[in-house]
Design an enzyme around this catalytic site. Structure first.
Site, PDB file in Angstrom:
ATOM      1  N   CYS A  88       5.114  70.708 -16.884  1.00  0.00           N
ATOM      2  CA  CYS A  88       5.752  70.827 -18.195  1.00  0.00           C
ATOM      3  C   CYS A  88       5.781  72.265 -18.704  1.00  0.00           C
ATOM      4  CB  CYS A  88       5.083  69.885 -19.205  1.00  0.00           C
ATOM      5  SG  CYS A  88       3.394  70.331 -19.694  1.00  0.00           S
TER       6      CYS A  88
ATOM      7  N   HIS B  27       1.208  68.612 -23.659  1.00  0.00           N
ATOM      8  CA  HIS B  27       2.552  68.469 -23.083  1.00  0.00           C
ATOM      9  C   HIS B  27       3.532  69.266 -23.934  1.00  0.00           C
ATOM     10  CE1 HIS B  27       5.507  66.587 -20.476  1.00  0.00           C
ATOM     11  NE2 HIS B  27       6.274  66.369 -21.530  1.00  0.00           N
TER      12      HIS B  27
ATOM     13  N   HIS C  32      12.279  68.053 -20.530  1.00  0.00           N
ATOM     14  CA  HIS C  32      10.889  68.301 -20.143  1.00  0.00           C
ATOM     15  C   HIS C  32      10.660  67.806 -18.718  1.00  0.00           C
ATOM     16  CE1 HIS C  32       9.175  64.045 -21.011  1.00  0.00           C
ATOM     17  NE2 HIS C  32      10.481  63.969 -20.994  1.00  0.00           N
TER      18      HIS C  32
END
Length: 344
Positions: free
Chosen positions: A260, A308, A320
């Protein structure tokens, strides 16, 4: 004198001894059979929904461990660079001292041939100048001619000692950082292996449904998404869009695979912006704005610990790198609790 307990036989009135023994034998055998039929933990088997929830939880834990790995790896890289610089400084310092000693040696040789060595030169050439001074007590006999050279040599020796101490400290830090990298790597691999094991335990239809959901859907409608906050944000978003469909690989930062934060670092790198490596650091790489004011190219961090991160694409969508098995894709911005929005 004392009372005696009644035996078990006395609790079965109306039966003779042989009949009572038979009844008890049958009862014990029935109880044993019943116990053998119940699993040791007596817990119901997990449903496919339970298994998928546990897989999601393991993926989240693995992502946190991945970010810890990235942080430790980044620190190890920085320490390696600092250690090389310090070692170069040590080498240059030693060369400088050697050159100074050679020059003083030539002067001492000339003085010896002309009738003796000036005490100040003997002091400068000593392997332990402080000890020489203590023993000889010759400070006031050092000529003005050599006082500057002596001061310079002793300062260079002190600097070299400090640089060597600093090199040893950084080497120890680097060793500790390498061990942290290895520890976090094992943590990630353990959780991912367990997640894969659970997925493989699902019935074929449930596993296929989970994998279909991991692939994401079609490109969302981004018409009317609005303009990016800056030219670099627009370039970063375009880079993230070019990475759609690339696989998630933990610890990867492009160009063929990403985790990520690696996707964010690579995307903004295409715009000439050097983001930090971890999502926790990336959330502070610019000015934070409310989610209601998010614009394309803003960074969206998730979870209280920012484990994240994605890039806002507009119209309530982010791009993402979700987790292993799920490629870079679009998802709704509210897929998880948002902790911050950062405008770089």
């Amino acid at each position: 004198m004392g009372s005696h307990r009644r035996t078990a036989h006395s609790r079965l009135p109306g039966l003779d001894r042989n009949t009572r023994a038979t009844v008890l034998t049958v009862a014990v055998a029935s109880a044993a059979a019943a116990l053998a039929a119940v699993p040791a933990d007596a817990a119901p088997k997990d449903t496919p929904a339970d298994t998928k929830a546990e897989v999601d939880r393991l993926y989240e834990q693995a992502e946190k461990a991945t970010e810890a790995f990235n942080k430790a790896d980044e620190r190890a890289d920085r320490l390696r660079t600092e250690l090389r610089t310090t070692q170069d400084e040590v080498a240059r310092g030693q060369e400088r001292i050697n050159a100074m000693r050679r020059a003083l040696g030539l002067l001492a040789g000339a003085q010896y041939r002309s009738g003796g060595i000036d005490p100040s030169l003997a002091l400068m050439l000593s392997s332990d100048p402080d000890s020489y001074l203590d023993k000889a007590g010759t400070l006031d006999r050092i000529s003005a001619r050599h006082a500057g050279e002596l001061t310079e040599l002793r300062a260079a020796q002190r600097d070299l000692a400090q640089e060597r101490t600093e090199a040893r400290r950084k080497l120890a830090e680097l060793d500790a950082s390498r061990k942290a990298v290895a520890r976090h790597k094992r943590g990630v691999e353990t959780k991912l292996a367990r997640a894969r094991q659970l997925l493989n335990s699902l019935p074929d239809a449930d596993r296929a449904a989970y994998e279909r959901s991991s692939r994401g859907g079609e490109r969302p409608d981004l018409s009317g998404a609005g303009a990016a906050a800056s030219g670099r944000a627009a370039t970063a978003l375009a880079a993230a869009q070019s990475a759609l469909g690339k696989p998630y690989v933990w610890g990867a930062s492009g160009p063929s695979a990403f985790d990520c934060s690696g996707l964010m670092q690579w995307s903004y790198g295409r715009a000439g912006v050097a983001l930090p490596r971890t999502s926790q650091a990336q959330r502070y790489a610019g000015r934070q704005v409310p989610l209601s004011q998010a614009r394309p190219g803003d960074l969206v961090a998730y979870g209280a610990d920012a484990h994240h991160i994605g890039i806002y694409a507009g119209n309530g969508q982010v791009i993402h790198a979700p987790y292993p098995g799920a490629p870079v894709r679009y998802d709704p911005v509210g897929m998880m609790p948002v902790s911050s929005v950062t405008r770089v």
